[in-house]
Motif scaffolding. Sequence first.
Motif, PDB file in Angstrom:
ATOM      1  N   PRO A   9       0.843  -1.205   0.000  1.00 14.95           N
ATOM      2  CA  PRO A   9       0.000   0.000   0.000  1.00 14.95           C
ATOM      3  C   PRO A   9       0.875   1.250   0.000  1.00 14.95           C
ATOM      4  O   PRO A   9       2.061   1.191   0.341  1.00 14.95           O
ATOM      5  N   SER A  10       0.271   2.382  -0.335  1.00 15.86           N
ATOM      6  CA  SER A  10       1.010   3.642  -0.214  1.00 15.86           C
ATOM      7  C   SER A  10       1.240   3.928   1.265  1.00 15.86           C
ATOM      8  O   SER A  10       0.550   3.396   2.140  1.00 15.86           O
TER       9      SER A  10
ATOM     10  N   PRO B 236       1.107   5.264   4.839  1.00 12.66           N
ATOM     11  CA  PRO B 236       0.171   6.050   5.660  1.00 12.66           C
ATOM     12  C   PRO B 236       0.897   7.183   6.354  1.00 12.66           C
ATOM     13  O   PRO B 236       2.095   7.096   6.620  1.00 12.66           O
TER      14      PRO B 236
ATOM     15  N   GLU C  57      -9.162   3.356   4.592  1.00  8.84           N
ATOM     16  CA  GLU C  57      -7.924   2.565   4.555  1.00  8.84           C
ATOM     17  C   GLU C  57      -7.596   2.096   3.144  1.00  8.84           C
ATOM     18  O   GLU C  57      -6.437   2.066   2.727  1.00  8.84           O
TER      19      GLU C  57
ATOM     20  N   HIS D 214      -5.184   3.589   0.310  1.00  7.13           N
ATOM     21  CA  HIS D 214      -3.765   3.240   0.162  1.00  7.13           C
ATOM     22  C   HIS D 214      -3.545   2.098  -0.828  1.00  7.13           C
ATOM     23  O   HIS D 214      -2.410   1.778  -1.174  1.00  7.13           O
TER      24      HIS D 214
END
Length: 376
Positions: free
Chosen positions: A91-92, A94, A139, A142
């Motif tokens: 994921p990108s 956070p 969420e 991401h």
Amino acid sequence: MTQPQLAAPAGVHSFDDFTPLCEVVVGRADHYTAHDADPTWRLFYFENVAPHLGAGQRQLSIPQQIVDELNEDVTGFADALAGCGVRVLRPSAPGKDVQVSSPWWSSSATPPLNVRDNTVILGETIVETAPHIRGRVFENDHLKAHFTRYFEQGANWLSMPRPALAAGSLDTAYFDREGIDVTAATADETAVPIDGLGLEMVFDGAQCVRLGRDVLVNVSNHNHELAYRWLVRNFPDLRWHRLPGIADNHVDSIVVPLRPGLMLLRSPHYRQFLPAPMRGWEAIYPPPSSVPEQDYDEFGFVIPTASRYIDINVLSIDENTVVVNSLYPELIALLEQRGFTVVPVRHRHRRLFGGGHHCFTLDTVRDGGPEDYLAA
Ligand SMILES: NC(=[NH2+])NCCC[C@H](N)C(=O)O
């Protein structure tokens, strides 16, 4: 071991949890330095959390050392999968201390660690599910870059109706049936109700067990019943089976298929709830663990957000190869005795962050198709 395959023709292709794994998203936990004890979160963990919550307190901080160790372990997990020939996506990143809000509530954003929870891949369709917890509503942002690329490659992409999660959205029927008093947990001191909106569609991807053309779904309350109907309406070609309220929501530390005819099962008690053809499957039950529970006393808190069965939450790389927590040698030995190749990966804080290796992953490309594993 899995060998890299050509990219799936539709981007995503994933009908089960055990055929050769070609591509997977592994979550990340940057800045996971607190749980926000919002009522939608503490509903699920109140018995463990209540002794540590001051009046009106929301933030339950987690020491940076533990967060650093978790991220070391997740990085080791991603590297182990890549070493097995699996394409690993992340994921990108956070942000730190991110706040999210809607017209009805405000909360802290949860980092995209347990990516199993907010999405289920059904064949060549990405299905974003309807989060239970306010801090998780955004969420999946991401993962949007990956979902967009999959869509451009030909995947279908659906999303359950986004839940308002206003005051009173969540059904406490499961806890009521279990005799767990959640009155205090659900005292929603800050959220706003919506006139006319009662229980709504709320559902996590980890409530599903995918078995080719069959999907088992844990339905514990009316939130889940609405989602079950949505799934059946949108995927009429799949065969759907209710698991009747066997858990508050997630079932990937209760029944974990390893290959057709063989599963990890928390205890014989659960066999009765499985579809009839599956009740005859061979089961491997979790052996007692010799590894002592992590001692957090030095940090002044112990807030388990997962049961002691969380280490059966394994990720299969193929029908003969399984990633297992290296801190559970008994299960490793048991699986090796059954002829499995085990990839041991350290996971020190699996009860603090609500998930194991299966929770941390979204398997987007596997070899298997809509097979009939439950032929009567
Ligand atoms: N996808 C997940 N986050 N699964 C976690 C399962 C946790 C389960 N409630 C247990 O306590 O064992």
